[in-house]
Scaffold this motif. Structure first.
Motif, short mmCIF file in Angstrom:
data_model
loop_
_atom_site.label_atom_id
_atom_site.label_comp_id
_atom_site.label_asym_id
_atom_site.label_seq_id
_atom_site.Cartn_x
_atom_site.Cartn_y
_atom_site.Cartn_z
N ALA A 1 4.42 0.02 0.47
CA ALA A 1 5.35 -0.25 -0.64
C ALA A 1 4.61 -0.46 -1.95
N LEU A 2 3.72 0.48 -2.29
CA LEU A 2 3.06 0.44 -3.59
C LEU A 2 3.82 1.34 -4.55
N LEU A 3 3.85 0.96 -5.83
CA LEU A 3 4.49 1.82 -6.82
C LEU A 3 3.51 2.93 -7.18
N PRO A 4 3.88 4.19 -6.91
CA PRO A 4 2.93 5.28 -7.12
C PRO A 4 2.58 5.50 -8.59
N TRP A 5 3.43 5.00 -9.51
CA TRP A 5 3.16 5.21 -10.94
C TRP A 5 2.35 4.07 -11.54
N ARG A 6 1.99 3.11 -10.74
CA ARG A 6 1.14 2.05 -11.25
C ARG A 6 -0.23 2.12 -10.59
N THR A 7 -1.24 1.75 -11.35
CA THR A 7 -2.59 1.72 -10.79
C THR A 7 -2.68 0.56 -9.79
N VAL A 8 -3.83 0.47 -9.13
CA VAL A 8 -4.06 -0.62 -8.20
C VAL A 8 -3.85 -1.96 -8.91
N ARG B 1 14.06 2.77 -0.89
CA ARG B 1 14.64 1.41 -0.79
C ARG B 1 13.59 0.37 -0.45
N SER B 2 12.53 0.79 0.24
CA SER B 2 11.52 -0.20 0.61
C SER B 2 10.81 -0.73 -0.64
N LEU B 3 10.77 0.07 -1.71
CA LEU B 3 10.17 -0.43 -2.95
C LEU B 3 11.06 -1.50 -3.59
N VAL B 4 12.36 -1.27 -3.51
CA VAL B 4 13.30 -2.26 -4.06
C VAL B 4 13.17 -3.57 -3.27
N ARG B 5 13.12 -3.43 -1.96
CA ARG B 5 12.98 -4.61 -1.11
C ARG B 5 11.67 -5.34 -1.44
N MET B 6 10.62 -4.57 -1.65
CA MET B 6 9.34 -5.16 -2.03
C MET B 6 9.50 -5.96 -3.32
N GLY B 7 10.18 -5.36 -4.31
CA GLY B 7 10.37 -6.06 -5.58
C GLY B 7 11.08 -7.38 -5.40
N ARG B 8 12.13 -7.35 -4.57
CA ARG B 8 12.86 -8.60 -4.30
C ARG B 8 11.95 -9.62 -3.63
N SER B 9 11.13 -9.14 -2.70
CA SER B 9 10.30 -10.08 -1.94
C SER B 9 9.25 -10.74 -2.83
N PHE B 10 8.94 -10.12 -3.96
CA PHE B 10 8.01 -10.75 -4.89
C PHE B 10 8.74 -11.44 -6.04
N MET C 1 -7.15 1.85 2.24
CA MET C 1 -7.29 1.23 0.93
C MET C 1 -5.92 0.85 0.37
N LYS C 2 -4.92 1.67 0.65
CA LYS C 2 -3.57 1.33 0.18
C LYS C 2 -3.14 -0.01 0.77
N GLN C 3 -3.39 -0.19 2.06
CA GLN C 3 -2.97 -1.45 2.66
C GLN C 3 -3.82 -2.61 2.14
N ARG C 4 -5.09 -2.34 1.79
CA ARG C 4 -5.89 -3.40 1.17
C ARG C 4 -5.26 -3.83 -0.15
N VAL C 5 -4.70 -2.85 -0.88
CA VAL C 5 -4.01 -3.19 -2.12
C VAL C 5 -2.76 -4.03 -1.79
N GLY C 6 -2.05 -3.63 -0.73
CA GLY C 6 -0.87 -4.40 -0.31
C GLY C 6 -1.24 -5.84 0.01
N ILE C 7 -2.39 -6.01 0.64
CA ILE C 7 -2.84 -7.36 1.00
C ILE C 7 -3.28 -8.13 -0.26
N ALA C 8 -3.98 -7.42 -1.15
CA ALA C 8 -4.41 -8.06 -2.40
C ALA C 8 -3.20 -8.53 -3.20
N ARG C 9 -2.18 -7.67 -3.27
CA ARG C 9 -0.97 -8.02 -4.01
C ARG C 9 -0.34 -9.29 -3.44
N ALA C 10 -0.35 -9.38 -2.09
CA ALA C 10 0.22 -10.56 -1.45
C ALA C 10 -0.62 -11.80 -1.75
#
Lengths: 260, 271
Positions: free
Chosen positions: A81-88, B170-179, A134-143
């Protein structure tokens, strides 16, 4: 802060998915939730994180989150669930924007988090340029950037290949060795569960109810994937789940909405 | 583990026939340009050899000359200015309103069902059929033409926009809510950028519809404008001027689509 599943029962329309789930995640505790596919474990996690409302019962928190925690209940998603239009860096910053942090304060936290997770060199890279790991590492970093009280990880390694999964598991073990980071770790991979968890909650097939709970008191950093004791634990779990998994496997796919 | 023997080529070993390469067209830019030039050359040749009447099908050179004359005399600038003003104002109104309404349809259950029904009912109407009505409402001047273009570009934009919003993961929207992102933040930071590729391709289609309507509207009631130029040239059997006008319209379309392409390139660099 404690996170409590208080007799959570859930159904999607006529389809029951979870039945009377109760357990408590203590501060700093890592709880793995395992079960056959379609047993509602991802649904349970979403209910715990407030992304879904249970039919009955509730997700409760008790006590205050640790000081400085911006987003006490924080998800790591299977599909990143990374936004593809945003950088890391932009993706990590998004999590802070939800809590009114911007500008220099946010930039400092982003830089600090990326440095801590070994992503500093990738700050200006877009997700599509990254490997799955690496994508999931970003997911973990975000968390981590929002200093969770409880990390809610939904099959975080399932979308990765076996080699990457091994590497990331090592990262997770290290991360959890660094500080007491309470975690609910949903997985169908029993090796991951025994590697990381203090406690393993085994769910039955749908409707998922708690079939057994195991405590693993081996110190986490000492566990290695080849440890015979761990292999034995995983084996024990598999014996418990096997029949359910086989039955779940034969279920018709149109009932799969439950874990979608 | 031990290393196995290497390949045992020898008598009887045959190469596996390659069967992978089929229907993999390459884009050869030079070939495209050559085809266009060849068509123009053939046309010119046919005219020069007298195969085609200069009245019904003037040669490319004559069309070019007509274009040059109109350009030098300032006539072309006048027509082009009038047309571009109508097109840009109409498209700006229709496109902006279309994106806004499309977002509303995509985001709000209150707007969705009524919105989709109305759009489905009104979209298939050939918009030029409404020009007489718009003339009654807004007069024969600019108003009716701009309204036709705005109306015609609105619908495809709405449809593209709400389709694009529906397609945002939709998973991106859910992600946004979760943050902890607010609903407004989710719209502007997740849904809108996620829908932007679909919105831009919808605007591309809308812009070409806009040009069609521009010309049609100018043919019905205008003295200035490229559409009016084409029509009056036809009435006077000045087919060189007529085709010159057509060439200008094609260039307008190409320019508009180049601008939209540029916008896509800049806004969607992440792809």
């Amino acid at each position: 802060m404690q996170l409590i599943a208080d007799s959570i029962t859930h159904a999607y329309g006529p389809l029951p998915v979870l039945k009377d789930i109760s357990f408590t995640i203590a501060p700093g505790e890592v709880v793995a939730v395992v079960g056959p596919s379609g047993c509602g474990k991802s649904t349970l996690l979403r209910i715990l994180g407030g992304l879904e409302q249970p039919s009955s019962g509730a997700a409760l928190v008790k006590g205050a989150p640790p000081p400085g925690s911006l987003n006490p209940l924080t998800f790591v998603f299977q599909d990143f669930a990374l936004l593809p239009w945003r950088t890391v860096a932009g993706n990590v910053r998004l999590a802070l924007e939800g809590h009114g942090l911007a500008g220099k304060a946010a930039a400092a936290i982003v830089a600090d988090t990326l440095a801590r997770t070994g992503l500093a060199d990738f700050a200006d890279v877009y997700p599509k340029q990254l490997s799955g790991g690496m994508k999931q590492r970003v997911g973990i970093a975000r968390a981590l950037a929002v200093k969770p009280a409880v990390l809610l990880m939904d099959e975080p390694l399932s979308a990765l290949d076996a080699q990457t999964r091994t590497l990331l598991m090592d990262d997770l073990v290290r991360l959890h060795a660094e500080g007491d980071l309470a975690t609910v770790y949903v997985t169908h991979n029993l090796d991951e569960a025994v590697r990381l968890a203090d406690r393993i909650v085994v769910l039955s097939r749908r409707p998922g109810s708690i079939k057994a709970t195991f405590l693993l008191d081996m110190p986490r950093p000492a566990r290695s994937a080849e440890d015979p004791a761990l292999v034995r634990e995983a084996r024990r779990l598999w014996d418990l789940i096997r029949a359910d998994a086989a039955e779940a496997d034969r279920e018709l796919a149109d009932a799969e909405v439950a874990d979608a | 583990m031990r290393e196995p023997a290497t390949a045992e080529t020898g008598v009887g070993a045959r190469r596996v026939a390659y069967r992978g390469g089929v229907f993999l067209p390459e884009t050869r830019r030079a070939a495209g340009a050559t085809a266009l030039l060849a068509l123009i050359a053939l046309w010119q040749l046919a005219s020069s050899l007298g195969w085609m009447s200069p009245v019904f099908a003037p040669s490319p050179a004559e069309v070019g000359e007509a274009l040059w004359r109109m350009g030098v005399s300032g006539e072309l600038v006048g027509h082009l200015k009038a047309s571009l003003a109508r097109l840009l104002v109409g498209f700006a109104i229709g496109g902006t309103a279309g994106v806004a309404f499309g977002l509303a349809v995509g985001l709000s259950s209150l707007v969705r069902a009524p919105g989709v029904t109305l759009v489905s009912a009104l979209f298939p109407i050939p918009k030029i059929a409404l020009l007489p009505l718009f003339i009654l409402w807004f007069g024969i001047g600019e108003g009716s033409k701009v309204a036709t273009i705005a109306f015609g570009t609105f619908f495809p934009t709405v449809i593209a926009t709400y389709g694009a919003v529906d397609n945002v993961d939709r998973s991106l929207v859910r992600m946004g809510r979760s943050f902890g992102l607010s609903q407004a933040a989710i719209v502007w930071k997740i849904i809108f950028p996620g829908a932007l590729p679909g919105i831009l391709s919808g605007l591309r289609i809308a812009s070409s519809i806009g040009i069609v309507l521009l010309v049609a509207a100018e043919m019905i009631g205008a003295s200035q404008g490229v559409g009016a130029l084409v029509l009056s040239a036809g009435n006077l059997m000045q087919s060189d001027r007529l085709l010159a006008g057509v060439v200008v319209l094609s260039l307008v379309g190409l320019t508009l689509s180049a601008f939209l392409g540029l916008a896509e390139k800049r806004l969607l660099a992440w792809r």
